[in-house]
Write an enzyme that holds these catalytic residues in place. Structure first.
Site, mmCIF file in Angstrom:
data_model
loop_
_atom_site.group_PDB
_atom_site.id
_atom_site.type_symbol
_atom_site.label_atom_id
_atom_site.label_comp_id
_atom_site.label_asym_id
_atom_site.label_seq_id
_atom_site.Cartn_x
_atom_site.Cartn_y
_atom_site.Cartn_z
ATOM 1 N N HIS A 22 0.921 -1.128 0.093
ATOM 2 C CA HIS A 22 -0.109 -0.151 -0.074
ATOM 3 C C HIS A 22 0.838 1.210 -0.087
ATOM 4 O O HIS A 22 0.795 2.151 -0.981
ATOM 5 C CB HIS A 22 -0.808 -0.090 1.260
ATOM 6 C CG HIS A 22 -1.791 1.003 1.211
ATOM 7 N ND1 HIS A 22 -3.220 0.854 1.033
ATOM 8 C CD2 HIS A 22 -1.605 2.389 1.721
ATOM 9 C CE1 HIS A 22 -3.673 2.238 1.081
ATOM 10 N NE2 HIS A 22 -2.889 3.011 1.572
ATOM 11 N N GLU A 23 1.648 1.309 0.875
ATOM 12 C CA GLU A 23 2.514 2.526 1.203
ATOM 13 C C GLU A 23 3.566 2.591 -0.290
ATOM 14 O O GLU A 23 3.869 3.681 -0.638
ATOM 15 C CB GLU A 23 3.342 2.622 2.189
ATOM 16 C CG GLU A 23 2.492 2.298 3.602
ATOM 17 C CD GLU A 23 1.464 3.527 3.573
ATOM 18 O OE1 GLU A 23 1.760 4.504 2.982
ATOM 19 O OE2 GLU A 23 0.438 3.349 4.308
ATOM 20 N N HIS A 77 1.815 4.637 -2.915
ATOM 21 C CA HIS A 77 1.928 5.969 -2.464
ATOM 22 C C HIS A 77 3.290 6.578 -3.016
ATOM 23 O O HIS A 77 3.433 7.522 -3.619
ATOM 24 C CB HIS A 77 1.839 6.274 -1.063
ATOM 25 C CG HIS A 77 0.527 6.247 -0.557
ATOM 26 N ND1 HIS A 77 -0.838 7.145 -1.058
ATOM 27 C CD2 HIS A 77 -0.225 5.541 0.568
ATOM 28 C CE1 HIS A 77 -1.717 6.764 -0.396
ATOM 29 N NE2 HIS A 77 -1.545 6.209 0.347
ATOM 30 N N GLU A 103 -4.640 7.795 -2.887
ATOM 31 C CA GLU A 103 -5.167 6.746 -2.158
ATOM 32 C C GLU A 103 -5.310 5.721 -3.566
ATOM 33 O O GLU A 103 -5.176 4.541 -3.477
ATOM 34 C CB GLU A 103 -6.279 7.023 -1.342
ATOM 35 C CG GLU A 103 -6.679 5.800 -0.635
ATOM 36 C CD GLU A 103 -5.940 5.405 0.449
ATOM 37 O OE1 GLU A 103 -4.830 6.313 0.876
ATOM 38 O OE2 GLU A 103 -5.938 4.367 1.093
#
Lengths: 506, 506
Positions: free
Chosen positions: B253-254, B257, B292
């Site tokens: 997830h990160e 980003h 996101e």
């Protein structure tokens, strides 16, 4: 808080931020971040400088100078703003740009053993430093102006006298030591995994009083201590798996610096008296030399003492049972105090270390004065090392290129290492007098009374007093090499079993 | 550079510095440093704000608005300064102070399961947020003003329509899934040492294209991504030794980003188009929702896909041979996609996650509007969780107190998580159309074409375009939930072997 204190607090915040950015760059930052980090540092520096030079800050300081409680801080602030106003903004900018380019060039030149590629950068840095000295002003020697940035009150004249005395002591002592048999040191170069080194060293740091709720230990290429107020004081070390003393004494050295910063009085937090305003550096210690006196005190006077290893060597053996199975406490203590002329300053023993410093100081004074050409520097370096230590560097990387200081424009900072050695013994002798039971405490590993004494005498005051004032308050006199010379003579006489005649030399 | 660009670059430097200070505080700082760090952050924030509001910056922006090359950046800067000028300085200060106190109170209240002790802080934060909304201005609903801080262009009206559509899809889909047998998930809770989790996850992150010469992975209590220009983009994760998905999908997830930030065009470095000026936050992404969308795309569309695990599960087994000895790729893929109503938002599956968000958004809109009293919040929360997910929290710590957002005054940010889910599928569907050979590439673990496509469409533009503009440029239309709903229906129909009728629902 008064307007003066408010403004000073914000300036201190910015100086602490510069330290955070620097710590991160040296311990955590990925390589790709360096260029934009340099811009972030430059922006914050420029803002800090502008706030210091803001006429409103000067006006507030002038008002604060009228108040008893803020007089010293305000006077120091005014001294810094007046000095900074004498430095043209163009010069500040050129120094920053040249420093950045010169440090890069130095790193490449050192890797490639190519002094010639570094020489023009060094020449530029010398010219700018000389300009800086002229802008700051001086009485006898331009070097004095630079010296004052690191050690207020010290002059080349007093330094010359001090160094003459040290040389007259160190050279014959080294000569007689060289006639004696050397201790074994083979076991220091066995394999010591970093984790065990870290655990043991950090344990000692905590025993000395380093507070990990307000600090942390990391690894970095060059060990350092840095603080963002007394509430966050960090140290680094460098692990060499095949040379135990590096990280061990490196950690104890930085712990000494950290104890100073962690024990600055809480009332000085975010104040002028915890800020080197002219140097744009957040630091609580009175001067570079005073700071170094505390790193040396904890590293050498405590960490290399017989008493220390009587207590701690068994613990070190617990961490490294195989590596130290055939070593006695006496052998270990002698090994970490071996005197041996060597090429590299940062690896030198206590006695030859000062000779390394004096060599650099003589050369940098000549460079700033214009008495030595940059192109002649490598030859002069090598001749001097031969005459002082009987060694010739196999290349410039291990000779004139070994230190980063000149590429960073830090002319005038080398003397503070030796000043630190001298002051360390003065403070330690005073502590011995003030704490009759000190030896017994150290035998038990109780370092609290010594730390509290040093806090009372030195640490808590931050930058309230000059180094001279601190010395006089604690020892009754100014800078005095006698305690240091007596310490070295006594220590090496015992370690090397020297003839009585020599023992009396000091 | 023009004066406008120079001034914008310095502001960006300051915003990056705030990010460095924040990263350090959350990953490295010893506990004792928090109070003085808060002061350092406040000082730098205030300077950044003052520079943004400096009339000279506005004048420079007005001139830059006349130039084609700087028009967009200048307009955005002027929009930010105009909005910021509407916020009274008193309100900014009170928000900062209340946030600090409310976050502390929230942490204590959560630990003690004591909502009542947090209620007055929350009440104060709601009042101030309402004041902020009034200061910023809005057409229909005060919540719109707050929403605009995170997702420019989004309104409660459009959000209502979007959420109605999602609810009409999610609720029946969840219902039918709950009638099907659940996959085994026991093996996810075996013991997975952190080091292996880190090595595997970081390997995947690098395969996705995360550049470690401009990034690093650390551990922190709450995972996050943060950047100090595209040259230094850091991520964190949290290791749970007895729950493998946490750190694994957290890292992916990160990484999503981070890929966004690392691939912002170098020309935008230190510019307005890599700065959230009104939010005083250095970020290259167009909005919270757009950001996101990329974390979800890489985490869910790629990281939870069958294709991904066909390729990577054997490598995961190499890292954890004993823990995964009795697990097939199919079982693993099903386990990391299990749908199961649960109490905690951050642990929810893709389907129930949106229900968690909608619950929070409805409640925070009512709080801001004044339609819901703080004292009634726990009961309303619990009733709503029961009706939406069929669960009742055993305590408020696992209920209304679970998220930090409200204590930090982040009203209006929750919707962006679901917006991100929706946009992720829109961008991913466009990528599938644009790259006919995408599936084959993903089967081979070749993520370069997808990353390059997303860079071209989204990442490189930084904040040049609004989220709406980015969507229209890439997909030909604005925010549209259909690709997302089709994805969820297709995915769960296959995983849960749903009847054909339901498959056609989307």
């Amino acid at each position: 808080m008064s307007e003066f204190q408010d403004r000073a607090a914000e300036i201190n915040d910015l100086l602490c931020v510069l330290n955070v950015l620097t710590w991160d760059a040296r311990t955590q930052m990925p390589s790709g971040g360096s260029a934009t980090r340099a811009q972030q540092l430059a922006t914050v520096s420029a803002i800090a400088r502008a706030r210091l030079l803001d006429p409103a800050f000067e006006q507030a300081a002038l008002r604060a100078q009228q108040q008893e409680t803020t007089r010293r801080a305000a006077s120091q602030a005014l001294g810094a703003t007046r000095a900074m106003k004498r430095i043209p903004e163009r010069l500040t900018r050129e120094l920053a740009l040249t420093k950045s380019a010169a440090q890069d060039a130095w790193a490449r030149a050192k890797d490639a053993n190519d002094f010639a590629s570094f020489a023009p950068h060094l020449q530029r840095m010398i010219s700018l430093s000389r300009e800086l000295a002229d802008a700051l002003g001086y009485q006898d020697h331009p070097y004095d102006a630079l010296l004052g940035l690191y050690e207020p009150g010290l002059t080349s004249r007093s330094l010359h006298t001090l160094f003459e005395g040290l040389r007259a002591h160190h050279v014959p002592l080294l000569k007689v030591i060289r006639t004696r048999p050397q201790p074994r040191t083979d076991f220091l170069r066995r394999c010591y995994p970093s984790e065990g080194q870290r655990t043991f060293s950090l344990g000692v740091a905590q025993a000395f009083g380093y507070d990990l709720t307000r600090g942390r230990l990391d690894a970095s290429a060059h060990p350092f201590e840095i603080s963002f107020t007394r509430q966050d004081v960090r140290i680094t070390t460098r692990y060499r798996e095949h040379f135990l003393p590096a990280a061990l004494f490196g950690t104890l050295h930085e712990t000494g610096h950290a104890l100073y910063e962690q024990n600055v009085s809480p009332e000085l937090t975010r104040s002028v008296l915890a800020s080197d305003l002219l140097g744009l550096y957040a630091v609580g210690g009175a001067s570079y030399g005073t700071h170094e006196s505390q790193s040396r005190l904890w590293e050498n006077r405590i960490g290399r003492s017989r008493t220390f290893w009587e207590l701690h060597f068994p613990h070190l053996q617990d961490h490294f049972p195989e590596q130290l199975a055939d070593v006695t406490t006496t052998e270990f203590h002698r090994a970490v105090n071996v005197v041996e002329p060597s090429l590299i300053r940062v690896e030198a023993d206590e006695l030859t270390y000062d000779l390394h410093i004096m060599l650099r100081v003589d050369l940098e004074m000549a460079l700033i004065q214009g008495d030595l050409d940059v192109q002649d520097l490598p030859d002069v370096w090598n001749e001097r090392l031969q005459s002082d230590l009987g060694l010739t560097p196999p290349d410039d990387a291990r000779g004139v290129l070994q230190d980063i200081h000149w590429s960073a424009g830090l002319f005038g900072s080398f003397p503070t290492y030796t000043i630190g050695n001298v002051m360390a013994s003065q403070f330690y002798e005073a502590a011995q007098r003030a704490i009759p039971e000190l030896n017994g405490q150290l035998e038990r590993g109780d370092y609290g009374t010594l730390r509290t004494y040093l806090t009372t005498q030195v640490y808590q005051h931050g930058r309230t007093f000059t180094p001279h004032e601190l010395l006089v308050r604690s020892t009754g006199r100014g800078l005095d090499p006698q305690p240091y010379l007596a310490y070295l003579t006594g220590k090496y006489s015992e370690l090397y079993d020297l003839p009585t005649a020599h023992r009396e030399h000091a």
